[in-house]
Structure formats: structure tokens, C-alpha cells
Design an enzyme around this catalytic site. Structure first.
Site, mmCIF file in Angstrom:
data_model
loop_
_atom_site.group_PDB
_atom_site.id
_atom_site.type_symbol
_atom_site.label_atom_id
_atom_site.label_comp_id
_atom_site.label_asym_id
_atom_site.label_seq_id
_atom_site.Cartn_x
_atom_site.Cartn_y
_atom_site.Cartn_z
ATOM 1 N N CYS A 137 0.322 -0.828 0.184
ATOM 2 C CA CYS A 137 -0.191 0.331 -0.065
ATOM 3 C C CYS A 137 1.300 0.773 -0.189
ATOM 4 O O CYS A 137 1.779 1.121 0.032
ATOM 5 C CB CYS A 137 -1.149 0.015 0.919
ATOM 6 S SG CYS A 137 -0.127 0.156 2.785
ATOM 7 N N TYR A 138 0.934 2.501 0.457
ATOM 8 C CA TYR A 138 1.234 3.400 0.140
ATOM 9 C C TYR A 138 2.715 3.504 1.283
ATOM 10 O O TYR A 138 3.373 3.976 0.447
ATOM 11 C CB TYR A 138 0.085 4.360 1.059
ATOM 12 C CG TYR A 138 1.137 6.376 0.604
ATOM 13 C CD1 TYR A 138 1.336 6.347 -0.738
ATOM 14 C CD2 TYR A 138 1.657 6.712 1.657
ATOM 15 C CE1 TYR A 138 2.368 8.041 -0.769
ATOM 16 C CE2 TYR A 138 2.285 8.230 1.623
ATOM 17 C CZ TYR A 138 2.805 8.359 0.346
ATOM 18 O OH TYR A 138 2.672 10.036 0.451
#
Length: 376
Positions: A96-97
Site C-alpha cells: 500500500c502507500y
């Protein structure tokens, strides 16, 4: 439950490991890791609502809202999508980020379904930092720039070299008003990632085409661009008829092949005409009204001839485009850089050989001190 982590190692990209990006589609569109698949934990609207909840009420409230929004059939569908991808690519990795909550939740849900896959520590952000660091490091590598008038096949020359970095290929744009690719251009982030990925296999001297800093919608990273400006150059010189055949291939034949393949003959032809007409119209300021009107008439005649099967008719507007627009512009740039020194000036084949000789010479020069230090 123990969740396995992988370090943000660029070998994951070189090995072409399958990457599952669980960020929202809007984040993915702004820039992803090369080759990643977007299978989000939350869609754009769900992410927006959770973000508002986080700002207003804190992390725990945001987590609870996310669990309510992504529940039941929605949750099952997203797990199924991850599982199908992992069945097809058993070595898949999740990110994810920042490698935090979203990838950890995806990892946990998969584990509960009997599937265990690692996530990347630091996520997208850590991998992007590593790719950008690779570009910064490349600015310190020996660099050769290939220049020349439009139509001298400079891109093809770079592509012929094992140490060539095709910046136009990374930008999906040929670097001119007529260079727009039929497929969507990459974001600035994706351009940088494509550049960094290619550089993973180029640790030694590099050869690039002479470009402005702007290639279509993409900007060459500033540190690398400054290195290009300082670099030695070779200049390709080819006769007008040879260059005219080359830009006919680039602007007409190759472009038509892509449009036809992507959109079919009828729509592809309509879109190609629109692109070429718009590109010519954008040169009004430099060409002036009278010259532009003349070239537009010639272009429209060429379109009609093209429809009858005569593609060579495009030379009627491509030839003056070279001699009245591109050539004077390049010569003006040369005059502004009159102190520029070229290692070699010659035809395409001789410049290819010169670039290879330069690359081999630099490689030997770099290797020699290393060998001597090993003998001490």
C-alpha cells in the site's frame, strides 16, 4: 498473527515479481510501481469517507468505518480478486502507500482465507524513494548524448545500444509536436519509475538522445537533466531525403499501425487525422499564419490521397515541415550553444560506432583503476 515483511528491494522489480497494489484507484492512477496490478482494499469513495472520519474522529473510528464499508459481499469480492491473482502469480507481493494498515489488513484477510503472502516494508513510498535514488545515482555515471536534426533516427540509434536509455520510450512520446502516442501518456511518477527501472540494468556508461527537459507531459528529473547538459555529444547528420523517409515512418506509418491496431481502421483513421491536424495547428505561433495555412492545405490533400492508398502524399507537407520548422529551430539551438564540442559528427552508422567506442573506452577506463587497486 505474524505478518511477513519484505524489504523495499528493487530486485523485486528486476525479477518481475507480481505486485498487488491495494491503494485506491485514484492513487494508482497518479503513479504505481512498474507492472503492478491495482486490486484495492477500498475504492475511491470509500477511501474518501474513511479519510474524513480519520481527520474528524481519529484512527480507530476510521478503521471501524472502513470495516463497515468493506464488509460482507464487498469484502468477499476483494479477497477473491486477490486470491485469483495469487493463484496465477504465486510469488505475488502486497503493498500500500507506506506498507502499513491497508496492506496489513489485506494480508490478514488473505491469511484467514488460508493464503499467506508478504507485504513490502515501507510500501510504495519506500520503493519510489529507491527508484528515484537510482536516477540520482545515474546522474553521476558517464553519459553521452546523441544529437542531430529531426529525422536522423536518434532514438533508433539509442535503442541499438545495450547501454542506451530511451527517454522517449519511458515518456511514451517522440518528443515533438507530432510525437504524441495514441495510448495515454504515463504520469510524471510513472515516467520516473520507468526510467529508474531501465537504469537498474545500466550500471556503467549511458547513452541518451538529446532532449529538451520536457518530453510530452513528462519532465526529465532535474539532476539527470543537468548531467545531460554537461555531457559530451555526438551529432548524426543525414541527407534530407533519408530524414524525410524516417519521419514518414515515425509520423505516418508507425502511428497508423498503432491507431489501426488499437481502434480499428475507421475510428483509428479518424483519431489519427485529428492528432496530426491538431499537432500542425499548435505550430501556428512559430510558423506564422501564411505558412501554417499552406501546410494545412497540403496536409488535407495528403489525407485524401492516403484514403486512396497513397501514403507517400504526406511528403508534400512533411518536407517543408522539416526544412521550414524543425531544421531552423535545431540550428538556432546549436548557435546558442556554439561552445559545444562534439566527440564525433557523421552519418548514422558512424555515430553508432562512435557511441560504442566511447562506451567501451569509458568502461575500460573505469575498470583499470579498480584492477590496479586490487593488485596493491
Amino acid at each position: 498473527m505474524s505478518m511477513s515483511l519484505l524489504e523495499p528491494d528493487l530486485r523485486l522489480l528486476r525479477e518481475e515479481r507480481a505486485l498487488i497494489d491495494v491503494r485506491a484507484p485514484v492513487e494508482f492512477a497518479q503513479g504505481s510501481l512498474p507492472g503492478a496490478l491495482n486490486l484495492p482494499l477500498m475504492d475511491d469513495e470509500e477511501r474518501r469517507l474513511v479519510g474524513i472520519e480519520y481527520k474528524q474522529r481519529g484512527q480507530q473510528a476510521a478503521i471501524e468505518l472502513g470495516q463497515r464499508l468493506v464488509a460482507g459481499g464487498i469484502r468477499r469480492a476483494r479477497i477473491d480478486a486477490w486470491q485469483r491473482t495469487i493463484e496465477a502469480y504465486p510469488d505475488a507481493v502486497i503493498y500500500c502507500y507506506r506498507g502499513g494498515l491497508r496492506s496489513q489488513i489485506a494480508q490478514q484477510w488473505l491469511a484467514e482465507a488460508g493464503v499467506e503472502r508478504p507485504r513490502i516494508r515501507g510500501g510504495w513510498k519506500a520503493m519510489r524513494q529507491a527508484l528515484c535514488a537510482r536516477i540520482e545515482a545515474a546522474a553521476e555515471q558517464p553519459l553521452l548524448v546523441v544529437g542531430g536534426l529531426t529525422g536522423c533516427a536518434k532514438t533508433a540509434l539509442v535503442q541499438h545500444l545495450s547501454n542506451g536509455l530511451d527517454l522517449e520510450g519511458c515518456a511514451r512520446h517522440k518528443g515533438s509536436a507530432f510525437g504524441r502516442h495514441p495510448l495515454p501518456a504515463p504520469s510524471q511518477i510513472d515516467f520516473e519509475h520507468a526510467m529508474g527501472l531501465r537504469l537498474l540494468d545500466l550500471p556503467g556508461p549511458l547513452v541518451v538522445e538529446d532532449e529538451s527537459r520536457h518530453i510530452g507531459a513528462a519532465n526529465v528529473p532535474l539532476t539527470f537533466w543537468r548531467a545531460m547538459e554537461r555531457a559530451p555529444r555526438v551529432r548524426v547528420e543525414m541527407p534530407l531525403d533519408w530524414r524525410l523517409a524516417q519521419i514518414h515512418k515515425d509520423y505516418i506509418d508507425d502511428l497508423w499501425a498503432i491507431y489501426c491496431q488499437q481502434f480499428g481502421e475507421w475510428l483509428g483513421w479518424a483519431l489519427m487525422r485529428k492528432q496530426l491536424s491538431s499537432a500542425l495547428a499548435r505550430l501556428k505561433k512559430r510558423l506564422g499564419h501564411a505558412r501554417l495555412a499552406r501546410l494545412q492545405r497540403l496536409q488535407q490533400l495528403a489525407f485524401r490521397e492516403h484514403e486512396r492508398g497513397n501514403r507517400q502524399a504526406h511528403e508534400a507537407w512533411l518536407a517543408p515541415l522539416l526544412t521550414e520548422y524543425y531544421d531552423p529551430m535545431y540550428r538556432y539551438q546549436l548557435e546558442r550553444r556554439d561552445s559545444e564540442r562534439f566527440l564525433h559528427v557523421g552519418d548514422w552508422d558512424s555515430c553508432l560506432a562512435a557511441a560504442r567506442d566511447w562506451s567501451q573506452g569509458v568502461s575500460r577506463h573505469v575498470a583499470a583503476p579498480q584492477s590496479q587497486s586490487q593488485l596493491v
